[in-house]
Design a protein around this motif. Structure first.
Motif, mmCIF file in Angstrom:
data_model
loop_
_atom_site.group_PDB
_atom_site.id
_atom_site.type_symbol
_atom_site.label_atom_id
_atom_site.label_comp_id
_atom_site.label_asym_id
_atom_site.label_seq_id
_atom_site.Cartn_x
_atom_site.Cartn_y
_atom_site.Cartn_z
ATOM 1 N N ALA A 1 -21.367 -112.263 -22.958
ATOM 2 C CA ALA A 1 -19.952 -111.956 -22.728
ATOM 3 C C ALA A 1 -19.246 -111.615 -24.034
ATOM 4 C CB ALA A 1 -19.270 -113.144 -22.036
ATOM 5 N N GLU A 2 -19.518 -112.382 -25.079
ATOM 6 C CA GLU A 2 -18.847 -112.152 -26.365
ATOM 7 C C GLU A 2 -19.338 -110.869 -27.025
ATOM 8 O OE1 GLU A 2 -16.032 -112.992 -29.275
ATOM 9 O OE2 GLU A 2 -16.372 -114.008 -27.349
ATOM 10 N N LEU A 3 -20.628 -110.606 -26.943
ATOM 11 C CA LEU A 3 -21.158 -109.376 -27.522
ATOM 12 C C LEU A 3 -20.574 -108.146 -26.822
ATOM 13 C CD1 LEU A 3 -24.876 -110.421 -28.056
ATOM 14 C CD2 LEU A 3 -23.274 -109.731 -29.853
ATOM 15 N N LYS A 4 -20.399 -108.238 -25.522
ATOM 16 C CA LYS A 4 -19.772 -107.138 -24.782
ATOM 17 C C LYS A 4 -18.355 -106.906 -25.284
ATOM 18 C CE LYS A 4 -18.621 -105.576 -20.105
ATOM 19 N NZ LYS A 4 -18.670 -105.905 -18.654
ATOM 20 N N ALA A 5 -17.624 -108.008 -25.521
ATOM 21 C CA ALA A 5 -16.255 -107.888 -26.033
ATOM 22 C C ALA A 5 -16.235 -107.284 -27.430
ATOM 23 C CB ALA A 5 -15.593 -109.265 -26.039
ATOM 24 N N LEU A 6 -17.295 -107.511 -28.197
ATOM 25 C CA LEU A 6 -17.389 -106.966 -29.553
ATOM 26 C C LEU A 6 -17.896 -105.527 -29.557
ATOM 27 C CD1 LEU A 6 -18.912 -110.079 -31.365
ATOM 28 C CD2 LEU A 6 -16.598 -109.182 -31.669
ATOM 29 N N GLY A 7 -18.300 -105.035 -28.399
ATOM 30 C CA GLY A 7 -18.790 -103.674 -28.310
ATOM 31 C C GLY A 7 -20.230 -103.497 -28.742
ATOM 32 N N VAL A 8 -20.978 -104.594 -28.752
ATOM 33 C CA VAL A 8 -22.393 -104.545 -29.136
ATOM 34 C C VAL A 8 -23.203 -105.097 -27.963
ATOM 35 C CG1 VAL A 8 -24.148 -105.284 -30.776
ATOM 36 C CG2 VAL A 8 -21.794 -104.909 -31.559
ATOM 37 N N THR A 9 -23.749 -104.214 -27.166
ATOM 38 C CA THR A 9 -24.474 -104.642 -25.978
ATOM 39 C C THR A 9 -25.969 -104.660 -26.252
ATOM 40 O OG1 THR A 9 -22.784 -103.639 -24.573
ATOM 41 C CG2 THR A 9 -24.885 -104.177 -23.533
ATOM 42 N N PRO A 10 -26.635 -105.809 -26.109
ATOM 43 C CA PRO A 10 -28.085 -105.863 -26.328
ATOM 44 C C PRO A 10 -28.815 -104.966 -25.333
ATOM 45 C CG PRO A 10 -27.132 -108.073 -26.172
ATOM 46 C CD PRO A 10 -26.075 -107.120 -25.737
ATOM 47 N N THR A 11 -29.938 -104.408 -25.743
ATOM 48 C CA THR A 11 -30.743 -103.622 -24.814
ATOM 49 C C THR A 11 -31.422 -104.525 -23.794
ATOM 50 O OG1 THR A 11 -32.580 -103.696 -26.385
ATOM 51 C CG2 THR A 11 -31.150 -101.773 -26.457
ATOM 52 N N ALA A 12 -31.691 -105.773 -24.175
ATOM 53 C CA ALA A 12 -32.269 -106.760 -23.256
ATOM 54 C C ALA A 12 -32.068 -108.149 -23.838
ATOM 55 C CB ALA A 12 -33.752 -106.492 -23.027
ATOM 56 N N TYR A 13 -32.054 -109.145 -22.939
ATOM 57 C CA TYR A 13 -31.968 -110.546 -23.362
ATOM 58 C C TYR A 13 -33.164 -111.242 -22.731
ATOM 59 C CZ TYR A 13 -29.601 -114.847 -24.879
ATOM 60 O OH TYR A 13 -29.256 -116.011 -25.530
ATOM 61 N N ARG A 14 -34.124 -111.633 -23.559
ATOM 62 C CA ARG A 14 -35.372 -112.207 -23.060
ATOM 63 C C ARG A 14 -35.437 -113.700 -23.380
ATOM 64 N NH1 ARG A 14 -38.629 -106.872 -25.153
ATOM 65 N NH2 ARG A 14 -37.982 -105.533 -23.409
ATOM 66 N N ILE A 15 -35.604 -114.483 -22.349
ATOM 67 C CA ILE A 15 -35.657 -115.935 -22.482
ATOM 68 C C ILE A 15 -37.104 -116.397 -22.362
ATOM 69 C CG2 ILE A 15 -35.036 -118.126 -21.392
ATOM 70 C CD1 ILE A 15 -32.396 -116.821 -20.541
ATOM 71 N N VAL A 16 -37.544 -117.172 -23.355
ATOM 72 C CA VAL A 16 -38.884 -117.759 -23.323
ATOM 73 C C VAL A 16 -38.718 -119.237 -22.999
ATOM 74 C CG1 VAL A 16 -41.037 -118.106 -24.566
ATOM 75 C CG2 VAL A 16 -39.608 -116.119 -25.099
ATOM 76 N N ASP A 17 -39.149 -119.642 -21.813
ATOM 77 C CA ASP A 17 -38.979 -121.024 -21.366
ATOM 78 C C ASP A 17 -40.133 -121.402 -20.465
ATOM 79 O OD1 ASP A 17 -37.838 -123.557 -20.542
ATOM 80 O OD2 ASP A 17 -35.886 -122.728 -21.089
ATOM 81 N N LEU A 18 -40.551 -122.655 -20.532
ATOM 82 C CA LEU A 18 -41.691 -123.123 -19.743
ATOM 83 C C LEU A 18 -41.274 -124.008 -18.583
ATOM 84 C CD1 LEU A 18 -44.132 -124.057 -22.675
ATOM 85 C CD2 LEU A 18 -44.015 -121.911 -21.388
ATOM 86 N N SER A 19 -39.991 -124.280 -18.440
ATOM 87 C CA SER A 19 -39.515 -125.210 -17.420
ATOM 88 C C SER A 19 -39.035 -124.464 -16.179
ATOM 89 C CB SER A 19 -38.368 -126.061 -17.975
ATOM 90 O OG SER A 19 -37.732 -126.779 -16.929
ATOM 91 N N PRO A 20 -39.749 -124.562 -15.047
ATOM 92 C CA PRO A 20 -39.299 -123.902 -13.817
ATOM 93 C C PRO A 20 -37.908 -124.368 -13.384
ATOM 94 C CG PRO A 20 -41.580 -124.638 -13.606
ATOM 95 C CD PRO A 20 -41.043 -125.245 -14.867
ATOM 96 N N ASP A 21 -37.629 -125.661 -13.560
ATOM 97 C CA ASP A 21 -36.329 -126.207 -13.186
ATOM 98 C C ASP A 21 -35.215 -125.575 -14.013
ATOM 99 O OD1 ASP A 21 -34.328 -128.151 -12.194
ATOM 100 O OD2 ASP A 21 -34.486 -128.974 -14.216
#
Length: 380
Positions: free
Chosen positions: A109-129
């Protein structure tokens, strides 16, 4: 003595099952496992470990509160740093251990407000929950978000990890005054107990000799996992940045004589627990980070060490004072709550001093907004 909250019957059943699984692994290993193996099982055993089962971990109803959960200003400050870095890469953010997804949502949300939109946001996580909770939190941003279960072969972007290093299994070492022993776990009279054995791992033995405090009875942690994680990130970082935020010290502070029992603690329902064998699977286990070890590993792997400072200074450098002007001072109750949260982020008695930010780069500018003032690399 503080009375800890009793777990629900179904939660206790999970803990009992996990305890038996660990006991079986100890028996299969000949009656002894390194503490790091116990900690790995307690935190990450599939379907049973603390981060792999369904217990609530974050926030007031959980076991601890993280900076992104406390205040959106944490992400707003970090976003300003990322906005400076992302255009120097292919624009991908990689977050390790994303918790509830609050940091990711606020950053996007903040990056969008700053006018810098990531090409992707990738989360590395092992917890299904936790991944399920992240999907709920990030419902408005799902077009940008991907989930990975392992490191990508090549990273071109910005890697962030908030309170990731402290949750990695650590080795326990007991310095006796005449040498160092590796502390492990056995089963005695139906319960887990510590048992010390000679160190057989060459690297652990070298580090134990380096850190020897020359104090009989001194026990502390050495994290081979932290070193391995940074080394692995460095091997895969083709271009970009790594920003790691966690609580800890430099080497010279970590192994002070007065810290003779180490930093290993448990978190259970906002209580600190010193018995690591209490309710395995229901209690978080954590140790502070040796940032000297992290810095040395990154440098040895060919990364540029950009900076190291406390969280409070990093947030100030990234414009926290300016961001606070967003608050509506006439809305008394929300204003007071927001200010109180920021004080926790900044106060030396809370998170401001204990939490540190360390950053590495490769193929990007070495002049970063977050480290413009107050850098402490010379203390590492």
């Amino acid at each position: 003595m503080t009375t800890l909250p009793a777990p629900a019957p179904e939660a206790l059943a999970v803990s009992t099952t996990l305890a038996q699984k660990i006991a079986d692994e100890i028996a299969a290993a000949g009656g002894w496992i390194p503490f790091s193996h116990y900690m790995e099982c307690a935190l990450y055993a599939p379907g049973l470990g603390y981060y792999a089962a369904g217990s609530r971990k974050f926030g007031e109803a959980g076991d601890f509160v993280t900076a992104p959960e406390l205040s959106p200003f944490f992400a707003a400050c970090l976003a300003r740093q990322l906005a400076e870095l992302l255009p120097q890469t292919n624009g991908v953010i990689y977050e390790f251990g994303a918790g509830t997804g609050r940091l990711a949502a606020d950053l996007l949300a903040e990056l969008k407000a700053l006018g810098v939109t990531p090409t992707a946001y990738r989360i590395v996580d092992l917890s299904p929950d936790l991944i399920e909770r992240q999907r709920e939190t990030l419902a408005e941003h799902l077009s940008k978000v991907e989930w990975l279960t392992e490191l990508p072969a090549e990273i071109d972007g910005v890697v962030i990890g908030n309170e990731v290093l402290d949750a990695m299994p650590c080795e326990l070492v007991h310095w006796t005054g005449t040498g160092a022993l590796q502390r492990g776990v056995v089963v005695e009279n139906g319960a887990f107990a510590f048992d010390d054995r000679p160190i057989t791992d060459k690297r652990l033995a070298e580090l134990a000799e380096r850190y020897d405090p020359r104090l009989p009875g001194y026990v502390s942690e050495i994290s081979l996992a932290n070193r391995g994680f940074v080394r692995e990130l460095a091997a895969r970082l083709a271009r970009g940045a790594i920003v790691l935020i966690d609580y800890g010290f430099s080497e010279r502070e970590y192994y002070l004589p007065e810290r003779r029992m180490g930093t290993l603690i448990g978190h259970y329902r906002h209580h600190t627990v010193h018995d690591p064998f209490y309710l395995p699977g229901l209690m978080d286990l954590t140790s502070h980070v040796d940032f000297t070890a992290v810095a040395e590993t990154g440098i040895e792997a060919g990364l540029d060490l950009i900076g190291y400072l406390n969280q409070a200074q990093f947030l100030v450098n990234c414009g926290l004072s300016e961001l606070l002007t967003r608050l509506d001072v006439t809305d008394t109750v929300p204003y007071a709550k927001a200010v109180s949260a920021v004080q926790k982020l900044m106060s030396p008695a809370e998170m401001g001093e204990l939490f540190k930010v360390i950053a590495f780069g490769r193929g990007v500018s070495i002049d970063w907004l977050g480290f413009i003032d107050g850098d402490r690399c010379h203390t590492l």
